[in-house]
Write an enzyme that holds these catalytic residues in place. Structure first.
Site, short mmCIF file in Angstrom:
data_model
loop_
_atom_site.label_atom_id
_atom_site.label_comp_id
_atom_site.label_asym_id
_atom_site.label_seq_id
_atom_site.Cartn_x
_atom_site.Cartn_y
_atom_site.Cartn_z
N LYS A 98 48.44 48.11 36.41
CA LYS A 98 47.54 47.58 35.38
C LYS A 98 48.08 46.30 34.75
O LYS A 98 47.34 45.31 34.61
CB LYS A 98 47.32 48.67 34.31
CG LYS A 98 46.31 48.33 33.25
CD LYS A 98 45.97 49.55 32.42
CE LYS A 98 47.10 50.07 31.59
NZ LYS A 98 48.04 50.98 32.26
N THR A 155 50.32 44.32 36.08
CA THR A 155 50.34 43.34 37.16
C THR A 155 48.96 42.70 37.32
O THR A 155 48.84 41.47 37.46
CB THR A 155 50.76 44.03 38.48
OG1 THR A 155 52.04 44.63 38.30
CG2 THR A 155 50.81 43.05 39.63
N ARG A 179 51.83 44.30 25.81
CA ARG A 179 52.82 45.04 25.01
C ARG A 179 54.24 44.72 25.49
O ARG A 179 54.44 44.34 26.64
CB ARG A 179 52.59 46.55 25.15
CG ARG A 179 51.32 47.04 24.51
CD ARG A 179 51.09 48.51 24.82
NE ARG A 179 50.96 48.72 26.26
CZ ARG A 179 51.13 49.89 26.85
NH1 ARG A 179 51.44 50.95 26.14
NH2 ARG A 179 50.99 50.00 28.16
N LYS A 207 60.49 54.63 35.00
CA LYS A 207 59.64 53.52 35.40
C LYS A 207 60.39 52.26 35.83
O LYS A 207 59.94 51.52 36.69
CB LYS A 207 58.73 53.19 34.21
CG LYS A 207 57.42 52.55 34.59
CD LYS A 207 56.56 52.44 33.33
CE LYS A 207 55.37 51.55 33.58
NZ LYS A 207 54.64 51.26 32.37
N ALA A 266 50.46 54.90 24.84
CA ALA A 266 49.06 55.28 24.71
C ALA A 266 48.85 56.79 24.79
O ALA A 266 47.78 57.27 24.46
CB ALA A 266 48.22 54.59 25.77
N PHE A 293 48.13 53.36 30.00
CA PHE A 293 47.69 54.52 30.78
C PHE A 293 46.21 54.41 31.17
O PHE A 293 45.68 53.31 31.29
CB PHE A 293 47.99 55.82 30.04
CG PHE A 293 49.47 56.09 29.92
CD1 PHE A 293 50.29 56.05 31.05
CD2 PHE A 293 50.07 56.37 28.70
CE1 PHE A 293 51.66 56.30 30.96
CE2 PHE A 293 51.43 56.62 28.60
CZ PHE A 293 52.23 56.59 29.74
N PHE A 325 48.07 47.67 47.65
CA PHE A 325 49.49 47.87 47.92
C PHE A 325 49.76 47.58 49.40
O PHE A 325 48.86 47.70 50.23
CB PHE A 325 49.89 49.32 47.60
CG PHE A 325 50.23 49.57 46.16
CD1 PHE A 325 51.49 50.01 45.78
CD2 PHE A 325 49.28 49.38 45.16
CE1 PHE A 325 51.80 50.24 44.45
CE2 PHE A 325 49.58 49.61 43.83
CZ PHE A 325 50.86 50.04 43.47
N TRP A 353 49.68 41.26 43.48
CA TRP A 353 51.08 41.63 43.68
C TRP A 353 51.70 40.72 44.75
O TRP A 353 52.82 40.25 44.60
CB TRP A 353 51.19 43.09 44.08
CG TRP A 353 52.59 43.59 44.17
CD1 TRP A 353 53.36 44.11 43.18
CD2 TRP A 353 53.42 43.60 45.36
NE1 TRP A 353 54.60 44.45 43.65
CE2 TRP A 353 54.67 44.15 44.99
CE3 TRP A 353 53.22 43.20 46.68
CZ2 TRP A 353 55.71 44.31 45.89
CZ3 TRP A 353 54.26 43.36 47.59
CH2 TRP A 353 55.49 43.91 47.19
#
Length: 557
Positions: A72, A74, A95, A106, A274, A302, A383, A411
């Site tokens: 998200k 990215t 954020r 993460k 979130a 999220f 991806f 990406w």
């Protein structure tokens, strides 16, 4: 190249522009810029004075997250770069990452591949010290509360009714429940206590929802820290802590200016989770992006049932913001998990599991379009392991169902991979919309929770346990029932059970406890097994992070 380099290696190969150049691109005058080294700066709040222009506001959200990742942030960064590729004056607002996830599961949280904000090492670690200031303000209030009790307790605070916790910006399960004040009378009053992670602190929520120093102080003064023996709420204002807390936060309140890999101005500021808070960057950063750009791109944490719901029902309501368009990010990998596929098998093509997972995406899209009435587009974030057949299936099924969809390859390609998405977002931003909230803030707390569960989560209603019901009655008697609600629940499901993947139906959400965040201006409903202090996993990311003699950091992603 992107397939063979880690995020941090890509970021370290980028030649950053001096922050003064980025400020010129953004339209920030030199006198309003406060550099923190060569590549990051704070921007003075005076720049928000006066009316000026108002940019189009684009919210990027996502399907229900899985450990497979959705990208998200990215996509948000790539979209801002993509808008610049088609000649639009875009600015991104994000954020700040918390050290908890950075060292936990993460890793870094500054985007990925060729769609990142930089310097990513700084942003992921200490940055400009905002989180340290927030933690210090939180813990100053805790210290002044306990000191008040120690010095005679003139307010009559019941030590067993203290609701304020200390905080630290780290995943540390050992601190969830503690007993402190041990060692005799001179060392304090023994009591049960606990720590929240800094991003779950009400100070973080206050920080992100404040519009000015004056508003910050007003919100800080309303924070409820506990109750007296006579059942009266005690506030930070009662403890005379507000001025000192605001002094710790005054510099942090200025938004941080950095850049994307492609030189797009980016404000990275504030960072509540979130699933346990409202999950958005600061109102100040969003307004700054909207004042300086023509298109402000922001994200909420999220899935759309958490971050987007809170962005729309809490942040937009409080700040008077009206979004122009929503982007819902989806990945083949996550959809296959929602279709029942094991995480270890996600690299294999599985069209059946992919199709079975699509209802999760469709519910999120329906919420944005039909509940909040906002123009919406799905961004399929590609991806390297996705096959053409899988991508084609998602796009085809969306088109068959009348769902607006675009492929995103940010990406691997940065802004170039978001050009089609950017063009569609511009089109959506020019459409009229009838933005509305999912519940009436004047309704009772129980009615608001019921409306949220039925309209947004897709459940049958809420089960409010006796303790929560009692607290709702107390908060209603104190006049807090007209505040928005902030539901703390698992991020892995529309329901409060993380095992219920996809688009579950026929469930109820169990509300175990309710508390007021009077300074932030909302009531928090804790559901399921949600915790405000996460723990580290068996193999934390911290084990793989290192720094060499030249100061070069490795292992951040």
């Amino acid at each position: 190249m992107a397939a063979y380099l880690s995020d941090i290696e890509i970021a370290q190969l980028c030649k950053l522009k001096p922050i003064g150049e980025i400020a010129k691109v953004a339209g920030v005058p030199e006198e309003a810029l406060e550099p923190y080294g060569k590549y990051k700066a704070k921007v003075d709040l005076s720049l928000l004075d006066g009316k000026g222009k108002q940019a189009k506001l684009i919210l990027v959200t996502a399907i229900t997250p899985t450990p497979a990742g959705e990208g998200k942030t990215t996509t948000t960064i790539g979209l801002a770069d993509g808008l610049r590729k088609i000649g639009k004056n875009s600015i991104v607002a994000l954020r700040e990452p918390s050290l908890g996830p950075v060292f936990g599961v993460k890793g870094g949280a500054a985007g990925g591949g060729y769609a990142q904000v930089v310097p990513m090492e700084d942003i992921n670690l200490h940055f400009t010290g905002d989180f340290h200031a927030i933690g210090a303000a939180n813990n100053l209030l805790a210290a002044m509360l306990d000191n008040h009790i120690q010095q005679g307790n003139a307010l009559g605070i019941d030590p067993k009714r203290i609701t304020w916790k200390r905080c630290v910006d780290m995943n540390d399960r050992q601190l969830r429940f503690v007993v402190d004040g041990l060692g005799g009378r001179v060392n304090g009053t023994p009591r049960e206590d606990g720590f929240d992670i800094t991003v779950a602190s009400e100070i973080m929520a206050v920080f992100c929802l404040s519009s000015s120093i004056a508003d910050l102080k007003a919100r800080l003064s309303r924070i409820v820290v506990g109750y007296t023996y006579e059942d009266k709420p005690v506030t930070a204002g009662d403890l005379k802590a507000v001025g000192a807390m605001a002094a710790l936060l005054k510099d942090a309140l200025k938004p941080n200016l950095v850049q994307t890999l492609e030189g797009t101005p980016a404000f990275v500021h504030g960072g509540p989770f979130a699933n346990i808070a409202h999950g958005c960057n600061s109102v100040i950063a969003t307004r700054m992006a909207m004042k300086l750009g023509d298109y402000a791109v922001t994200e909420a944490g999220f899935g759309a049932d958490l971050g987007a719901e809170k962005f729309l029902d809490i942040k937009c309501r409080m700040a008077g913001l009206k979004p122009n368009a929503v982007v819902v990010v989806a990945t083949v990998r996550a959809l296959k998990m929602h279709g029942g596929m094991d995480k270890k098998e996600l690299g294999n093509e599985n069209l059946a599991a992919l199709e079975k997972g699509l209802p999760n995406l469709l519910r999120h899209v329906s919420n944005m379009k039909n509940v909040y009435k906002l123009p919406t587009v799905v961004a399929v974030n590609r991806f390297p392991t996705d096959t053409d057949a899988e991508i084609d299936l998602v796009i085809k099924k969306c088109q068959e169902l009348g769902v607006n969809v675009r492929l995103s390859t940010v990406w691997a390609e940065g802004g170039k991979g978001a050009v089609e998405l950017a063009e569609e977002v511009v089109r959506l931003c020019d459409m009229p919309n009838d933005f509305t909230f999912s519940y009436n803030v004047e309704d009772s707390i129980e009615k608001k929770l019921t409306d949220l569960t039925k309209k947004v989560y897709g459940g049958d209603g809420v089960l409010i346990l006796p303790n929560a019901k009692k607290e709702i009655e107390r908060l209603t008697s104190l006049g807090f029932d007209k505040l928005p609600v902030c539901v703390a629940k698992t991020q892995y499901s529309f329901s409060d059970d993380p095992a219920k993947l996809g688009a579950p139906e026929g469930f109820t959400v169990t509300v175990k406890n309710v508390k007021v965040s009077a300074g932030a201006g909302f009531v928090v409903a804790l559901t399921g097994d949600i915790m405000t202090m996460p723990g580290l996993p068996k193999s934390p990311a911290a084990e793989r992070i290192d720094v060499d003699d030249a100061g070069r950091i490795t292992g951040l992603f």
